[in-house]
Write a protein that holds these residues in place. Structure first.
Motif, short mmCIF file in Angstrom:
data_model
loop_
_atom_site.label_atom_id
_atom_site.label_comp_id
_atom_site.label_asym_id
_atom_site.label_seq_id
_atom_site.Cartn_x
_atom_site.Cartn_y
_atom_site.Cartn_z
N ALA A 242 0.84 -1.20 0.00
CA ALA A 242 0.00 0.00 0.00
C ALA A 242 0.87 1.25 0.00
CB ALA A 242 -0.92 -0.01 1.21
N ALA A 247 -0.45 4.99 -0.66
CA ALA A 247 -1.42 5.18 0.43
C ALA A 247 -1.04 6.41 1.26
CB ALA A 247 -1.47 3.95 1.32
N TRP A 329 -7.28 -5.10 -2.80
CA TRP A 329 -7.76 -3.89 -2.14
C TRP A 329 -9.17 -3.59 -2.65
CZ3 TRP A 329 -5.87 -1.41 1.98
CH2 TRP A 329 -4.54 -1.67 2.34
#
Lengths: 361, 361
Positions: A242, A247, A329
């Motif tokens: 991520a 992210a 995800w």
């Protein structure tokens, strides 16, 4: 030879369990000295600690010693992954009564070893002491590999909120164990015992004990929820993954999705809007929710288990809208500027209470 | 407002205690996220963990909450120093019963904070959970600053064995507390209660209650032993100092000098010969040993307390003979090639049993 840890003694126990723990490339000095030495490649170390207490966080009649070891390791390693870091090492403090069987302590160690191996980490140190109740204190260390950490406070309006890992199943499994349901036979017995009330008032079309089996007569999926509670499987590599996907905020979901997203909302001063249609429960969770309703334990729907269940140890993150998320995800909402009522989480447009659970209360 | 930690709740407690913990230059990210981030300047981190359980490692009627916090921090930081490292950070897991007063938890935090400040470290994270007994799980991290670690296994024949810190006082203090002696008045009362037996059989020249005061009628020194047990003061900076002086092996003395030197002897495959004449007890320890004899608790001499007492958290190290030791390092023996009976510790030429204590037994 030695049947209890009291007979074996502290040093004997340490010798037996540390023999199980192999090193990795990150271990510069393992167990046996005053302290361990672990690589911290970029001059920073990520560190987190958690306590697990018997009959509060686990029960010996619900979980095997190996389950307890795996879970203790998993929940700490998940916190490392949630910073975007790669786990490197665990330190384990163990308190237990002298009459505890040596075999239990050894199986616990096997669980710690196995979960560390699954995550690429090593047990590098610990402590064992006598106590009235079993307590495990696990500290996990991790390495960011030169990248910035993904904290809780970076979400921006327009970001996509996504989760990776399983939601709600651990909480449903916990509720089933609380109802005395440890396997399919327990479920059948429990439902049979409730048959009159169900016949009289439930209005459900499901024939009693069948709910414990599955509508098609095949092996049911709901026992997966028991497994998820006993041995959560956090998506370790998706934490650093991520970070590479950009992210901006991330955390480990331990107290329930809505409650934990509340931390991201408050830390970033944003609103998080979830769309419950994006929370697609697995068949195991649907079955477990139905079984719990049949048993009269809780009316929570499968989606409500996903929103409010605890101990998921899945990851939730906010990504910039242009991020190309891989299939593990699952987008479940968006980040917006806060309204007049400040940072908060909404579900289908309605303010959501954080119905997760607090310890001590 | 909130009188127990159960009323305050987990998050309230965390908020209150973390507000006490200032950062340092080593803290990249402190409490409040999934994990903390701490500097590890040379790409390595030193890590150790210890558990303290109420009524096994401390008693609330013997030690204040601040004492307990200080000791929990001190014994872990001492392990970092014993590797030759500088302590950087602590993580603290706290388990306690819901009815525990908030004030006790706050004083505990103050003790942790103060001891960390004394050592230059910071509390960077932790966990709080409900449990039947109070348990503290402390993990300490440290930084070697580019130097090699001082392990247990490097002692060579010809090396000088030296200690830094106070020996025996904690164990004598513990024995006094076990005898119900918390202060000078307790000691006087206890001695008065034993007066007949002493008069009849002890043969000691010391007049009864005077042993609790001091032969010169001044304030006695022995209460220092109570303080040393409640709040050990490990010589933190002398750990990295010993590394700079060329120490080849070092450890923190927690189970008693002879027992712990046994680790250095076995790890290095050497014999360690101690000369008890080099163990010079402080007046406080001499007085405590005399008082314990008067009270009929133990016949150990002050030197025996130094050899076999536990929880000293002093440092013991082997230095090359040419090392110029500063005065805080007291030479107490030498390293020799092992005899036919293998690696071991001798005192005044006689093999010494490791009469330290093991947990669980």
């Amino acid at each position: 030879m030695w049947s209890t840890i009291g007979e074996l003694g502290e040093f004997g126990l340490i010798e037996r369990v540390t023999a199980r723990f192999p090193g990795t490339g990150d271990v510069i000095l393992g167990p046996g000295d005053d302290a361990a030495i672990v690589a911290a490649s970029d001059g920073r170390v990520v560190a987190t600690t958690d306590l697990l207490v018997e009959n509060r966080h686990f029960r010996r009649d619900w979980s095997s010693a190996e389950d307890v070891g795996r879970k203790a390791a998993a929940q700490n390693i998940a916190d490392i992954a949630a910073m975007g870091a790669r786990p490197t090492a665990l330190l384990v403090g163990f308190a237990g009564p002298p009459e505890l069987p040596v075999a239990w302590a050894e199986e616990l160690s096997e669980g710690l070893r196995a979960e560390c191996a699954a995550a690429g980490a090593a047990v590098v140190g610990g402590d064992t002491v006598a106590a009235g109740e079993i307590t495990l204190a696990v500290t996990a260390l991790g390495d960011l590999g030169g990248h910035p950490a993904v904290r809780r406070d970076g979400a921006l309006p327009g970001d996509v909120v996504a989760v990776c890992g399983r939601l709600g199943m651990s909480a449903a499994g916990f509720a089933l164990l609380e109802a005395g349901v440890h396997d399919a036979d327990d479920a059948e017995r429990a439902l049979a015992g409730r048959a009159p009330e169900r016949g009289a008032g439930s209005g459900s079309g499901t024939a009693g004990p069948d709910a414990a089996r599955s509508s098609a007569g095949e092996a049911p999926d709901w026992p997966d929820c028991l497994n998820e509670h006993r041995r959560p499987r956090p998506p370790y590599t998706d934490g650093p993954g991520a970070a590479r996907l950009g992210a901006r905020a991330m955390l480990d979901i331990s107290d329930g999705l809505v409650q934990d997203l509340g931390h991201i909302a408050r830390a970033g001063g944003v609103r998080i809007d979830l769309d419950s249609a994006d929370l697609v429960p697995e068949s195991a969770l649907c079955e477990a929710a139905a079984l719990l309703r049949e048993l009269g334990r809780t009316d929570r729907t499968a989606r409500e288990h996903m929103l409010f269940g605890g101990e998921d140890h899945a990851l939730a993150a906010a990504f910039p809208p242009e991020a190309e998320l891989p299939p593990q995800w699952c987008p479940i909402g968006t980040v917006a500027a806060p309204g007049a009522d400040g940072p908060r989480v909404t579900v289908d447009g309605a303010a959501a209470d954080a119905r997760g659970w607090e310890h001590f209360r």
